[in-house]
Design a protein around this motif. Structure first.
Motif, PDB file in Angstrom:
ATOM      1  N   LEU A   1      48.742  -1.074  39.454  1.00  0.00           N
ATOM      2  CA  LEU A   1      49.777  -2.101  39.432  1.00  0.00           C
ATOM      3  C   LEU A   1      49.523  -3.034  38.250  1.00  0.00           C
ATOM      4  N   PRO A   2      49.975  -2.662  37.057  1.00  0.00           N
ATOM      5  CA  PRO A   2      49.716  -3.505  35.890  1.00  0.00           C
ATOM      6  C   PRO A   2      50.440  -4.842  36.007  1.00  0.00           C
TER       7      PRO A   2
ATOM      8  N   GLY B   1      56.924  -1.816  31.379  1.00  0.00           N
ATOM      9  CA  GLY B   1      58.087  -1.563  30.548  1.00  0.00           C
ATOM     10  C   GLY B   1      57.871  -0.306  29.711  1.00  0.00           C
ATOM     11  N   ASN B   2      56.598   0.010  29.477  1.00  0.00           N
ATOM     12  CA  ASN B   2      56.257   1.238  28.780  1.00  0.00           C
ATOM     13  C   ASN B   2      56.250   2.358  29.819  1.00  0.00           C
TER      14      ASN B   2
ATOM     15  N   PRO C   1      52.419   4.725  33.257  1.00  0.00           N
ATOM     16  CA  PRO C   1      52.055   5.356  34.530  1.00  0.00           C
ATOM     17  C   PRO C   1      51.667   6.835  34.384  1.00  0.00           C
ATOM     18  N   VAL C   2      52.295   7.525  33.454  1.00  0.00           N
ATOM     19  CA  VAL C   2      51.963   8.932  33.228  1.00  0.00           C
ATOM     20  C   VAL C   2      50.557   9.045  32.636  1.00  0.00           C
ATOM     21  N   ILE C   3      50.221   8.156  31.722  1.00  0.00           N
ATOM     22  CA  ILE C   3      48.880   8.150  31.139  1.00  0.00           C
ATOM     23  C   ILE C   3      47.847   7.852  32.220  1.00  0.00           C
ATOM     24  N   PHE C   4      48.135   6.847  33.077  1.00  0.00           N
ATOM     25  CA  PHE C   4      47.208   6.538  34.163  1.00  0.00           C
ATOM     26  C   PHE C   4      46.988   7.769  35.039  1.00  0.00           C
TER      27      PHE C   4
ATOM     28  N   THR D   1      56.223   5.581  39.561  1.00  0.00           N
ATOM     29  CA  THR D   1      57.472   4.909  39.206  1.00  0.00           C
ATOM     30  C   THR D   1      57.339   4.415  37.771  1.00  0.00           C
ATOM     31  N   LYS D   2      58.314   3.678  37.317  1.00  0.00           N
ATOM     32  CA  LYS D   2      58.239   3.135  35.956  1.00  0.00           C
ATOM     33  C   LYS D   2      57.146   2.085  35.814  1.00  0.00           C
TER      34      LYS D   2
END
Length: 113
Positions: A69-70, A74-75, A79-82, A96-97
């Motif tokens: 939960l950053p 907006g990037n 989440p995909v990188i995480f 999610t986004k």
């Protein structure tokens, strides 16, 4: 039963047993070569705000649920990188986004050549 038929049945049974034993040995070898599976902890939740593996490794245990939960988002790639760096992809990943929840597993970063 004739002696020839008895010998043929016995030979067939031995062949089947040998084949099955070979399969079991192969499965045992594959299981021994597989990495250890972490115990999945469904009762605890580790919350992190950074995606970097070293930060997550300090806060979370392998096999534990982790939620990313950053503070700001907006990037859509974050989440995909995480997930790519911190999630065990053998289990469900909710993304999610602006957040990710998954089962945490540490990565082993490769050293630069």
């Amino acid at each position: 039963m004739t002696k020839a038929l008895h010998i043929g049945v016995s030979t067939l049974l031995l062949a089947v047993c040998a084949t099955l034993a070979g399969c079991n040995l192969q499965q045992a070898a594959q299981a021994a070569a597989a990495p250890a599976q972490p115990t999945i902890d469904q009762t605890n939740l580790c919350e992190v705000k950074a995606w970097q593996h070293d930060v997550v490794a300090q806060a979370c245990k392998p096999g534990e649920k982790v939620v990313f939960l950053p503070d700001s988002w907006g990037n859509e790639q974050l989440p995909v990188i995480f997930a790519a760096v911190n999630c065990d992809m053998r289990f469900a990943v909710t993304i999610t986004k602006g957040a990710v929840t998954c089962i945490y597993t540490p990565i082993t970063p490769k050293k630069a050549p």
